[in-house]
Design an enzyme around this catalytic site. Sequence first.
Site, PDB file in Angstrom:
ATOM      1  N   GLU A 140     -20.173  18.045 -21.637  1.00 34.25           N
ATOM      2  CA  GLU A 140     -20.700  17.310 -20.490  1.00 34.25           C
ATOM      3  C   GLU A 140     -20.545  15.799 -20.612  1.00 34.25           C
ATOM      4  O   GLU A 140     -21.530  15.067 -20.510  1.00 34.25           O
ATOM      5  CB  GLU A 140     -22.178  17.664 -20.259  1.00 34.25           C
ATOM      6  N   GLU A 337     -22.100  27.126 -20.347  1.00 36.05           N
ATOM      7  CA  GLU A 337     -23.534  27.055 -20.059  1.00 36.05           C
ATOM      8  C   GLU A 337     -23.776  27.513 -18.635  1.00 36.05           C
ATOM      9  O   GLU A 337     -23.038  27.146 -17.723  1.00 36.05           O
ATOM     10  CB  GLU A 337     -24.089  25.614 -20.157  1.00 36.05           C
TER      11      GLU A 337
END
Length: 433
Positions: A140, A337
Amino acid sequence: MLSLVVVLSAVLATGSAQAATNRFPDSFLLGAATAAYQIEGAWNEDGKGESIQDHFYHNHPLLGLNSTGDVACDSYHKYKEDVQMLKGINVTMYHWDLPQALQYLGGWPNELMVDYFVEYARILFENFGDRVKWWITFNEPAVFVNWYAAIGMAPSQNASGIGDYLSTHTVIKAHARVWHLYDEQYRATQNGSVGITLNIEGLEPATNSTEDAEASDRARQFQMGIYAHPIYSAEGDYPAVVRQRVDANSAAEGRPRSRLPSFTQEEVDYIRGSADFIGLNHYSTDFVTSGGTGISPSKTRDSGVITSYNEAVPWGFRSLLNWIANEYPGYPIFVTENGLRNSGGRNDTDRIDYYIGFLGALLEAVNVDGVPVIGYTTWTLMDNVEWSLGTRAKFGLYEVDFSSPNLTRTPKVSAGFIAEVYGSRELPEQYFR
Ligand SMILES: *[C@@H]1O[C@H](CO)[C@@H](O)[C@H](O)[C@H]1NC(C)=O
Ligand SMILES: *[C@@H]1O[C@H](CO)[C@@H](O)[C@H](O)[C@H]1NC(C)=O
Ligand SMILES: *[C@@H]1O[C@H](CO)[C@@H](O)[C@H](O)[C@H]1NC(C)=O
Ligand SMILES: *[C@@H]1O[C@H](CO)[C@@H](O)[C@H](O)[C@H]1NC(C)=O
Ligand SMILES: *[C@@H]1O[C@H](CO)[C@@H](O)[C@H](O)[C@H]1NC(C)=O
Ligand SMILES: *[C@@H]1O[C@H](CO)[C@@H](O)[C@H](O)[C@H]1NC(C)=O
Ligand SMILES: *[C@@H]1O[C@H](CO)[C@@H](O)[C@H](O)[C@H]1NC(C)=O
């Protein structure tokens, strides 16, 4: 969620070669993810130095609602128990954080970080490459570079529209160097895969207008394309729409050069193709419309997109997976995720409903649309320290009793559901309409 580094998992294929919509393909990898700061604790043990997260929450305890990763779930010491938990759903794992000492040199806006990161990766490949076959360079980046633009999370640098783009540029270069390092020096003997994990919400147009359709694509380019286009597109470099808009705004602000740095042609060629798979973190869908918002300068203002509302809609996940497969053909996608935050409790039927919806959308993308998704790891194994939300935000399949000295772990009903899906390698037919 928002982890600096994700952990990966793998399960060997079991099950038959059936091609039903509700079944995971035979080679599909299933697991659960966690992140070091969020569960390990032991922040200063065995020679570990201070990370930017340790530094930030030690200096701003209230921003972490008095929870820090100093002890967290104490997985550093309770690893035997946690590995048993993982075995219950089948997983192996791996992770990392930026040392505060490197933040004192400026952190990610400083291109010297590329060299430090490459040396770090070399140590990991040397020591763990015989066993770890799936590597993610960064988790991320869109989230952690934002804390060079804004305040409130580490390293909280408040350099909006500049610190974030400089960091992005360094992160992409560091990723490419690490992939080339692996490709040239380790792949032949270790035979693993190296990718980067990008987070993106659904970003669907709020209406059927052409303007909103364009806003949707622009939002995706500013969020994911800014990293993915240089690495995974056929032509490489930043997406044209990002380049044009940041350059134009920079010029209008009277700056002598763009706030978004440029790659040389040699760098474009070196970065393009520097990955074996696309890592994807996804939670929900934002509906977007065209328009100016956010402070100047900022990435939000540069993007010219307004987010109208957010929903956890499974069809948004399927739509996004299709967009990624069309935009970056030829790359397998690994969903690293996906999960639901709630307010806690072991009878988490809301989390089961979430997984039914999102695993269903995933299976339709794979088995009906032909999107090449090769793996899925849920966020997350156990309730943890969710950065500035402290221990109040619950994402786990296992509950952790943070008030007990033992930090007791107890499976929630969702842990049983996930174990069943992973064990049978299918989502029961009844969940498909
Ligand atoms: C954090 O600790 C301070 C001092 O003990 C206390 O006043 C405050 O209410 C706590 N905040 C939270 C969110 O628990
Ligand atoms: C952050 O930067 C803005 C713009 O330069 C400034 O107005 C604001 O005071 C800064 N905030 C902090 C906490 O430094
Ligand atoms: C490398 O891995 C691939 C797939 O993971 C496998 O098909 C291949 O046989 C492996 N090669 C070696 C040399 O281990
Ligand atoms: C867009 O158009 C489709 C088909 O005409 C319609 O079903 C849908 O409700 C419209 N969506 C919005 C957000 O207006
Ligand atoms: C769990 O929640 C569901 C849905 O709210 C409810 O039907 C069920 O009775 C609950 N089970 C237990 C053991 O509390
Ligand atoms: C603490 O955890 C261990 C390992 O799960 C368990 O065996 C033990 O009973 C627990 N102790 C208490 C007081 O809960
Ligand atoms: C875990 O993997 C083993 C070996 O592949 C398999 O026998 C077992 O059923 C799996 N368990 C679950 C819960 O998926």
